[in-house]
Design a protein around this motif. Structure first.
Motif, short mmCIF file in Angstrom:
data_model
loop_
_atom_site.label_atom_id
_atom_site.label_comp_id
_atom_site.label_asym_id
_atom_site.label_seq_id
_atom_site.Cartn_x
_atom_site.Cartn_y
_atom_site.Cartn_z
N TYR A 162 -5.42 7.25 5.95
CA TYR A 162 -5.24 7.16 7.40
C TYR A 162 -6.50 7.59 8.15
N LEU B 105 0.44 4.34 -2.53
CA LEU B 105 0.29 5.72 -2.07
C LEU B 105 1.35 6.63 -2.67
N ASP B 106 2.57 6.12 -2.79
CA ASP B 106 3.63 6.91 -3.42
C ASP B 106 3.28 7.23 -4.87
N TRP C 242 0.83 -1.21 0.00
CA TRP C 242 0.00 0.00 0.00
C TRP C 242 0.87 1.26 0.00
N GLU C 243 2.08 1.19 0.55
CA GLU C 243 2.95 2.36 0.51
C GLU C 243 3.38 2.66 -0.93
N ARG D 16 -2.60 9.74 1.13
CA ARG D 16 -2.12 9.08 2.34
C ARG D 16 -2.89 9.58 3.57
N HIS D 17 -3.08 10.87 3.66
CA HIS D 17 -3.82 11.45 4.79
C HIS D 17 -5.25 10.93 4.82
N SER E 23 0.67 9.96 -4.98
CA SER E 23 1.28 11.24 -4.66
C SER E 23 2.05 11.79 -5.85
#
Length: 290
Positions: free
Chosen positions: A244, A228-229, A224-225, A240-241, A232
């Protein structure tokens, strides 16, 4: 792994036969009582039975089953995420397999319990245990190919290697495959995606982990990172915000979009684009009716 998915499939088959299906979150006593109260509402149980459940009466489970067995000819009752078996007992101490709590043999109700507790003594001799094992490499690679059919992999070796790298974890496979099929993908092949995973600092941490659960969690978090990258990099810096923020809500609960921004939020278009982006890489599901 995949316990709830199997239960969902069973539920779909039961509904196809015209059977009522009741789904109860059995993760803790409070959630369980809430689910049981909803069942009682659906079947038109007397107020006295519902009150016993609501008040946590020692006879609540007895009253539930006395009524259900007399009023329901056929149904499926699923207790999901019962990783604390004591929550299914009448006293919160004994074993659920003794047949005096929320699960017990029934003439017309088929009971399904999803749990990580696989000791037969916990569930009683009348329960049939079905242990789910991890996906094999071939099946896991097939998941990736189905999710990202446009990715070229003539020999199938890259998909197999990536599936093995992800530990054949269904959630990690889902995120990786959905990412590769999305318009936000920076890497367009299974091999390139695996190289991206291996190039992160987290891969060094994984190599030192002894805990299978911790390793699995790290493998999923890497997928998932990367997604998200990628969002972005495509200008969706709030992804990402927002993810969360969504993680603070109860799991598996539909969240109205209006709850995620104030009326004064001037970035409504960006907000919608961010939600669509999260959906396109498989990090959230968006219901068109909400």
């Amino acid at each position: 792994m995949g316990k709830s998915t199997v239960a969902l499939r069973l539920a779909a088959e039961a509904r196809g036969r015209g059977w009522p299906v009741w789904w109860v979150n059995a993760a803790d006593p409070l959630s369980l009582r809430g689910g049981v109260l909803e069942i009682l509402r659906l079947v038109g149980a007397p107020d006295a039975v519902a009150r016993a459940v609501r008040d946590g009466s020692p006879t609540a489970a007895d009253q539930l089953w006395t009524f259900i067995d007399g009023a329901v000819k056929r149904a499926v009752l699923i207790f999901d995420n019962a990783d604390e078996p004591a929550a299914l007992t009448a006293d919160g101490v004994s074993l659920p397999g003794d047949g005096t709590g929320w699960i017990r043999p029934s003439r017309g109700v088929h009971i399904v319990v999803t749990t990580r507790t696989n000791d037969p003594r916990t569930w009683g001799s009348w329960a049939q245990m079905r242990v789910l094992t991890a996906l094999d490499d071939v099946s896991a690679a097939d998941v990736l190919r189905r999710l990202a059919p446009q990715v070229a992999d003539p020999t199938g070796e890259e998909a197999t290697a990536l599936a093995r790298r992800l530990g054949a974890l269904p959630l990690a496979l889902h995120l990786a495959g959905t990412y590769l099929s999305s318009p936000f993908a920076r890497w367009r092949s299974f091999g390139a995606y695996q190289q991206a995973l291996d190039s992160t600092a987290a891969s060094e941490v994984i190599a030192d982990l002894d805990s299978i659960r911790a390793s699995s969690r790290a493998a999923v978090s890497q997928t998932w990172e990367l997604s998200l990258d990628a969002l972005s990099a495509q200008g969706l810096s709030r992804a990402r915000h927002l993810l969360y923020l969504l993680s603070c809500f109860a799991p598996a609960t539909p969240i109205p979009g209006s709850h995620l921004r104030s009326e004064a939020d001037a970035g409504a278009r960006e907000h919608s684009s961010t939600l669509r982006g999260l959906a396109q890489v498989g990090l959230i599901d968006v219901d068109g009716n909400s």
